[in-house]
Design a protein around this motif. Structure first.
Motif, mmCIF file in Angstrom:
data_model
loop_
_atom_site.group_PDB
_atom_site.id
_atom_site.type_symbol
_atom_site.label_atom_id
_atom_site.label_comp_id
_atom_site.label_asym_id
_atom_site.label_seq_id
_atom_site.Cartn_x
_atom_site.Cartn_y
_atom_site.Cartn_z
ATOM 1 N N GLU A 1 17.207 102.586 103.387
ATOM 2 C CA GLU A 1 18.518 102.912 103.974
ATOM 3 C C GLU A 1 19.569 102.033 103.297
ATOM 4 N N LEU A 2 19.790 102.233 102.018
ATOM 5 C CA LEU A 2 20.673 101.365 101.249
ATOM 6 C C LEU A 2 22.119 101.478 101.742
ATOM 7 N N PRO A 3 22.758 100.346 102.039
ATOM 8 C CA PRO A 3 24.118 100.364 102.591
ATOM 9 C C PRO A 3 25.194 100.389 101.513
ATOM 10 N N PHE A 4 25.059 101.333 100.564
ATOM 11 C CA PHE A 4 26.007 101.427 99.460
ATOM 12 C C PHE A 4 26.405 102.889 99.250
ATOM 13 N N ALA A 5 27.594 103.078 98.732
ATOM 14 C CA ALA A 5 28.085 104.421 98.460
ATOM 15 C C ALA A 5 27.342 105.037 97.279
ATOM 16 N N ALA A 6 27.327 106.353 97.238
ATOM 17 C CA ALA A 6 26.701 107.069 96.126
ATOM 18 C C ALA A 6 27.392 106.684 94.818
ATOM 19 N N GLY A 7 26.575 106.560 93.765
ATOM 20 C CA GLY A 7 27.117 106.280 92.447
ATOM 21 C C GLY A 7 27.740 104.907 92.295
ATOM 22 N N PHE B 1 13.041 105.816 96.767
ATOM 23 C CA PHE B 1 13.446 106.332 95.462
ATOM 24 C C PHE B 1 14.642 107.287 95.591
ATOM 25 N N ARG B 2 14.686 108.059 96.660
ATOM 26 C CA ARG B 2 15.853 108.944 96.855
ATOM 27 C C ARG B 2 17.117 108.135 97.097
ATOM 28 N N GLU B 3 16.991 107.042 97.846
ATOM 29 C CA GLU B 3 18.139 106.180 98.086
ATOM 30 C C GLU B 3 18.594 105.503 96.791
ATOM 31 N N VAL B 4 17.638 105.020 96.002
ATOM 32 C CA VAL B 4 18.002 104.413 94.721
ATOM 33 C C VAL B 4 18.689 105.443 93.832
ATOM 34 N N ALA B 5 18.135 106.654 93.759
ATOM 35 C CA ALA B 5 18.759 107.699 92.946
ATOM 36 C C ALA B 5 20.170 108.012 93.441
ATOM 37 N N ARG B 6 20.361 107.984 94.732
ATOM 38 C CA ARG B 6 21.692 108.288 95.293
ATOM 39 C C ARG B 6 22.734 107.269 94.867
ATOM 40 N N VAL B 7 22.381 105.984 94.859
ATOM 41 C CA VAL B 7 23.381 104.955 94.567
ATOM 42 C C VAL B 7 23.549 104.703 93.069
#
Length: 276
Positions: free
Chosen positions: A132-138, A160-166
């Motif tokens: 649940e990474l607390p960062f905006a996409a990209g 991995f989906r969260e990492v890919a999102r950010v």
């Protein structure tokens, strides 16, 4: 359970081991409490090897300075997932990057703040969970994790989906974990750790519990194929899997890692992927 972590086990009331499922919420709570309780002992035992301004990928001693798995990071926004006390992030800062360290444990981040103050390298440190990474996409040009977070989260696909999102397009994601084949051996650096005792294909988590059955530590097993499928499922491209050999003259024992085992089979797998 291990004498190396007796203080944390005593603090948390650990009394045994249970092979059972552990969902996202339980894994998150157990491992936050565990690393809070173990942070001081962990740094007392391993701090000299990890350093405060060095990027060591694994107990075999692979350094980013030599391996360059992230490539040139100068001018890049880099996220370290499961940063602990953030020596890797501080090393990245020294290479001209703009790193941010994220960790679930307040105890580990306390050591990070102390190391920031001692070195004069003030890396931003954020408390949060890898799934649940607390960062905006990209937000980032690269992400990395040296034995942080990935084995302790119940759904690695969510990580991995969260990492890919950010990550921004073209950004690398490089992470080191226990080599999956290590799951089949006892967690022992000596001769007893050379005999297979557990099925490679059994994904049941390793859970330490107190006398009420409450989880005090959770670690999740995935096969090599599981990692590859989860990376591809998150929309990432797998570029390499590095299995470091035990280096000549390296005599350090770290938990289950030892020269005896290291000369026979790999202890670490480092995955390098990229967001298209």
């Amino acid at each position: 359970m291990s004498d190396q972590h007796a203080s944390a086990e005593l603090t948390l009331g650990t009394t045994g081991i249970a092979k059972r499922a552990s969902d996202a919420a339980e894994s998150r709570v157990a491992n936050r409490l565990w690393w809070d309780a173990d942070a001081d002992d962990y740094h007392a035992e391993h701090g000299d090897f990890l350093g405060a301004l060095d990027f060591v990928w694994c107990p075999e001693g692979v350094r980013e300075e030599d391996a360059r798995l992230l490539g040139d990071v100068a001018g890049l926004d880099v996220l370290e997932v499961g940063c602990g006390s953030a020596p890797c992030a501080r090393w990245l800062h020294g290479q001209g990057a703009r790193p941010v360290g994220l960790d679930l444990s307040a105890g580990m981040l306390r050591h990070g703040r102390e190391a920031n103050a001692a070195t004069g390298v003030d890396v931003p440190l954020v408390q949060g969970s890898a799934d649940e990474l607390p960062f905006a996409a990209g937000s980032f040009d690269a992400a990395c994790s040296a034995f942080g977070a990935v084995p302790f989260v119940s759904d690695v696909g969510a990580v991995f989906r969260e990492v890919a999102r950010v990550l921004r397009p073209g950004a690398p994601w490089v992470f080191a974990v226990n080599h999956p084949m290590r799951w089949i051996f006892p967690d022992d650096p000596g001769p007893a750790g050379l005999t297979v005792t557990h099925p490679y294909f059994d994904r049941t988590p390793y859970v330490e519990v107190d006398d009420t059955g409450r989880a005090t530590y959770v670690e999740h097993h995935r096969t090599l194929g599981d990692y590859v499928r989860a990376l591809v499922g998150a929309g990432l491209t797998v570029e390499d899997v590095v299995e470091p050999e035990w280096p000549a003259g390296h005599t350090r024992t770290w938990g289950q890692w030892s020269p005896l085992r290291g000369r026979l089979f790999p202890g670490t797998a480092i995955f390098r992927a990229r967001k298209p």
